[in-house]
Design an enzyme around this catalytic site. Structure first.
Site, PDB file in Angstrom:
ATOM      1  N   SER A   1       0.784  -1.242   0.000  1.00  0.00           N
ATOM      2  CA  SER A   1       0.000   0.000   0.000  1.00  0.00           C
ATOM      3  C   SER A   1       0.811   1.285   0.000  1.00  0.00           C
ATOM      4  O   SER A   1       0.213   2.360  -0.107  1.00  0.00           O
ATOM      5  CB  SER A   1      -0.933   0.031   1.209  1.00  0.00           C
ATOM      6  OG  SER A   1      -2.031  -0.783   0.981  1.00  0.00           O
TER       7      SER A   1
ATOM      8  N   TYR B   1     -11.135   1.612   5.836  1.00  0.00           N
ATOM      9  CA  TYR B   1     -10.079   1.257   4.881  1.00  0.00           C
ATOM     10  C   TYR B   1     -10.586   0.297   3.813  1.00  0.00           C
ATOM     11  O   TYR B   1     -11.216  -0.715   4.135  1.00  0.00           O
ATOM     12  CB  TYR B   1      -8.930   0.594   5.644  1.00  0.00           C
ATOM     13  CG  TYR B   1      -7.768   0.244   4.770  1.00  0.00           C
ATOM     14  CD1 TYR B   1      -6.745   1.163   4.572  1.00  0.00           C
ATOM     15  CD2 TYR B   1      -7.677  -0.985   4.139  1.00  0.00           C
ATOM     16  CE1 TYR B   1      -5.662   0.861   3.758  1.00  0.00           C
ATOM     17  CE2 TYR B   1      -6.604  -1.301   3.335  1.00  0.00           C
ATOM     18  CZ  TYR B   1      -5.601  -0.378   3.151  1.00  0.00           C
ATOM     19  OH  TYR B   1      -4.532  -0.685   2.341  1.00  0.00           O
TER      20      TYR B   1
ATOM     21  N   ARG C   1      -0.704   8.264   5.351  1.00  0.00           N
ATOM     22  CA  ARG C   1      -0.962   8.016   6.763  1.00  0.00           C
ATOM     23  C   ARG C   1      -0.123   8.957   7.608  1.00  0.00           C
ATOM     24  O   ARG C   1       0.999   9.307   7.217  1.00  0.00           O
ATOM     25  CB  ARG C   1      -0.564   6.587   7.152  1.00  0.00           C
ATOM     26  CG  ARG C   1      -1.453   5.503   6.602  1.00  0.00           C
ATOM     27  CD  ARG C   1      -1.155   4.166   7.302  1.00  0.00           C
ATOM     28  NE  ARG C   1      -1.906   3.075   6.721  1.00  0.00           N
ATOM     29  CZ  ARG C   1      -3.209   2.847   6.948  1.00  0.00           C
ATOM     30  NH1 ARG C   1      -3.905   3.645   7.743  1.00  0.00           N
ATOM     31  NH2 ARG C   1      -3.813   1.805   6.386  1.00  0.00           N
TER      32      ARG C   1
ATOM     33  N   THR D   1       2.166   2.348   5.414  1.00  0.00           N
ATOM     34  CA  THR D   1       2.601   0.973   5.634  1.00  0.00           C
ATOM     35  C   THR D   1       2.161   0.150   4.428  1.00  0.00           C
ATOM     36  O   THR D   1       1.278   0.578   3.675  1.00  0.00           O
ATOM     37  CB  THR D   1       1.944   0.411   6.913  1.00  0.00           C
ATOM     38  OG1 THR D   1       0.605   0.946   6.995  1.00  0.00           O
ATOM     39  CG2 THR D   1       2.704   0.798   8.147  1.00  0.00           C
TER      40      THR D   1
ATOM     41  N   SER E   1       4.903 -11.760   5.960  1.00  0.00           N
ATOM     42  CA  SER E   1       3.610 -11.099   6.174  1.00  0.00           C
ATOM     43  C   SER E   1       2.679 -12.070   6.863  1.00  0.00           C
ATOM     44  O   SER E   1       3.040 -13.231   7.073  1.00  0.00           O
ATOM     45  CB  SER E   1       3.014 -10.611   4.854  1.00  0.00           C
ATOM     46  OG  SER E   1       2.569 -11.709   4.099  1.00  0.00           O
TER      47      SER E   1
HETATM   48  C1  REX Z   1      -3.994  -8.020   2.000  1.00  0.00           C
HETATM   49  C2  REX Z   1      -3.823  -9.342   2.679  1.00  0.00           C
HETATM   50  C3  REX Z   1      -3.828  -6.845   2.959  1.00  0.00           C
HETATM   51  C4  REX Z   1      -2.386  -9.628   3.067  1.00  0.00           C
HETATM   52  C5  REX Z   1      -3.995  -5.505   2.277  1.00  0.00           C
HETATM   53  N1  REX Z   1      -2.884  -4.920   1.842  1.00  0.00           N
HETATM   54  O1  REX Z   1      -5.088  -4.989   2.154  1.00  0.00           O
HETATM   55  C6  REX Z   1      -2.842  -3.585   1.330  1.00  0.00           C
HETATM   56  C7  REX Z   1      -1.822  -2.859   2.202  1.00  0.00           C
HETATM   57  C8  REX Z   1      -2.458  -3.562  -0.137  1.00  0.00           C
HETATM   58  O2  REX Z   1      -0.642  -2.850   1.914  1.00  0.00           O
HETATM   59  N2  REX Z   1      -2.277  -2.333   3.353  1.00  0.00           N
HETATM   60  C9  REX Z   1      -1.393  -1.676   4.303  1.00  0.00           C
HETATM   61  C10 REX Z   1      -2.177 -10.974   3.737  1.00  0.00           C
HETATM   62  C11 REX Z   1      -1.162  -2.479   5.536  1.00  0.00           C
HETATM   63  C12 REX Z   1      -1.866  -0.284   4.649  1.00  0.00           C
HETATM   64  O3  REX Z   1      -2.779   0.212   3.986  1.00  0.00           O
HETATM   65  O4  REX Z   1      -1.303   0.370   5.531  1.00  0.00           O
HETATM   66  N3  REX Z   1      -3.082 -11.188   4.832  1.00  0.00           N
HETATM   67  C13 REX Z   1      -0.731 -10.972   4.242  1.00  0.00           C
HETATM   68  C14 REX Z   1      -4.031 -12.123   4.804  1.00  0.00           C
HETATM   69  C15 REX Z   1      -4.872 -12.219   6.063  1.00  0.00           C
HETATM   70  O5  REX Z   1      -4.220 -12.859   3.873  1.00  0.00           O
HETATM   71  N4  REX Z   1      -5.841 -13.254   6.002  1.00  0.00           N
HETATM   72  O6  REX Z   1      -0.503 -10.590   5.408  1.00  0.00           O
HETATM   73  O7  REX Z   1       0.148 -11.242   3.412  1.00  0.00           O
END
Ligand code: REX
Length: 418
Positions: free
Chosen positions: A105, A202, A328, A342, A369
């Site tokens: 992200s 989000y 953020r 993040t 992750s």
């Molecule tokens: C996707 C699942 C998480 C990851 C997600 N990531 O929405 C976005 C991102 C692109 O980077 N968000 C960050 C997976 C944190 C932000 O916005 O700050 N988790 C993993 C799962 C959980 O599959 N069941 O951790 O690799």
């Protein structure tokens, strides 16, 4: 640019480069706040960094299960870097700040910058309905560009359902190529989470819509706009958008996804299209390029001052956290605020934050992750980089983990990880 390197800090297994589950989302009220606060003022002159602390944080992330962890701190011309563990579990190659990785992200900042440049060029109005530019896309004409960029559109996050089961969810999309519209349609099949302009909620859908806006307004793929507007002008030579390619080009860290079942083997998630995220999360970069990018953004070199101020109109997004437009803000335990994002895509936790003036920046990676303990530990890089040396007591007040900064079943958060 780099004028001095603290060689004393270059030690450990890794080597440096050339110089150079989500938790439940609470409902937050979403009044816009003034762009500048007391905390912002404190961030302009953060205390001296604690580089020993930074190394300790990386070691803690390894103890929590990350194959490798690294950070690079750029501070008014000085560069500090640190890395522990491996980039590749098979070959055993040490992780290095020269390694490219998936930034998840943190991509959202790039997408927001392109749109704010388009606003500067009068091709986009932040308070105009998305449907003005993409007729009929969204089911509610009241959803504006600003709502989308601040996660206040209420559009359901399709990735919640996609990755409810972590490894099967990932394997089902690893090689898939989605159109933006397919991703938006997945979101629209579920009820919206807030009314337009309501609470922060989000959703990756918002930044898929951002990608559609970029393509519609410029007539080009996001790859072209990222390159022409950001990568090339800033000479970010290790930064790429290769979607739908599955490989990370050149020297890179492999990424390891932690399964939901405790004790199960890590899954090498390096090769994937990241089509599920695209303009919400598919950029590849390095710690050096991320620091250059954030310093340029916060130093006012990518947008007008007016658009940078728009980017920093905050809404509450969690304990000690705010969200602007694709940006953020984290309010650290010492009262300093830092600005960035993040990132979490399978196998990679990334962190890119800078001081208010952009003169101190920190980029970090753990090549793991779905491991909340690793993530909690890695947040400590921000405390070390921007709060300096602290007593144990003040550290225990550090900011807790937020939604989408993920906690995995079987990996309880470790309050001592900092
Ligand atoms: C996707 C699942 C998480 C990851 C997600 N990531 O929405 C976005 C991102 C692109 O980077 N968000 C960050 C997976 C944190 C932000 O916005 O700050 N988790 C993993 C799962 C959980 O599959 N069941 O951790 O690799």
């Amino acid at each position: 640019m780099v004028s001095k390197v603290s060689t004393a800090l270059v030690r450990g297994t890794a080597v440096a480069v050339a110089l150079g589950s989500l938790l439940a989302v609470p409902a937050y009220a979403a009044p816009l706040e003034p762009a500048t606060t007391k905390a912002d003022a404190a961030a302009a002159a953060p205390p001296a960094p604690d580089v020993t602390g930074l190394w300790n944080v990386l070691r803690a992330a390894r103890r929590q299960g990350a194959p490798g962890a690294m950070a690079r701190l750029d501070d008014r011309g000085s560069v500090h870097w640190a890395a522990v563990g491996v980039a590749d579990r098979k070959s055993g190659r040490a992780l290095s700040n020269a390694d490219r990785f998936r930034i998840g992200s943190v991509t959202k900042i790039f997408s927001a910058v392109v749109l704010l440049q388009l606003a500067d060029e009068k091709k986009l109005a932040l308070d105009a309905p998305v449907n003005r530019y993409l007729p009929g896309l969204l089911p509610d004409d009241r959803i504006t560009v600003r709502h989308v960029l601040s996660h206040r559109s209420g559009l359901h996050d399709y990735s919640n359902d996609m990755f409810a089961r972590t490894v099967p969810g990932f394997e089902a999309v690893r090689k898939k190529v989605f159109t933006y519209r397919q991703l938006v349609n997945r979101s629209l099949s579920k009820p919206r989470t807030t009314k337009p302009g309501g609470a922060y909620s989000y959703s990756n859908t918002n930044f898929v819509v951002a990608g559609m806006l970029i393509e519609k307004l410029t007539g080009h793929a996001v790859r072209t706009e990222y390159r022409n507007r950001i990568f090339e002008p800033l000479k970010l030579s290790d930064t790429f958008y290769v979607h739908p390619g599955t490989k990370v080009p050149g020297r890179h860290a492999r990424g390891y996804l932690t399964p939901d079942t405790a004790g199960a083997a890590l899954v090498d998630a390096t090769e994937q299209t990241v089509s599920w995220a695209q303009s919400a999360g598919a950029v590849i970069s390095t710690t050096r390029d991320l620091n250059l990018f954030l310093s340029a953004l916060l130093g006012g070199r990518l947008t007008s001052r007016a658009q940078l101020a728009q980017m920093q109109r905050w809404v509450p997004s969690g304990t000690n956290q705010r969200y602007g437009l694709g940006l953020r803000r984290r309010d650290l335990s010492c009262g300093v605020s830092v600005y960035g994002h993040t990132g979490a895509v399978q196998g990679y936790y990334s962190y890119a934050f800078a001081s208010k003036d952009g003169k101190r920046s920190l980029a970090a990676l753990a090549n793991a992750s779905n491991n909340g303990s690793v993530h909690a530990a890695m947040l400590g890089t921000l405390e070390s980089a921007f709060c300096g040396k602290q007593t144990k007591k003040s550290r225990s007040a550090a900011t807790p983990v937020e939604r989408h900064e993920v906690s995995a079943p079987g990996n309880p958060l470790d309050p001592d990880a900092h």
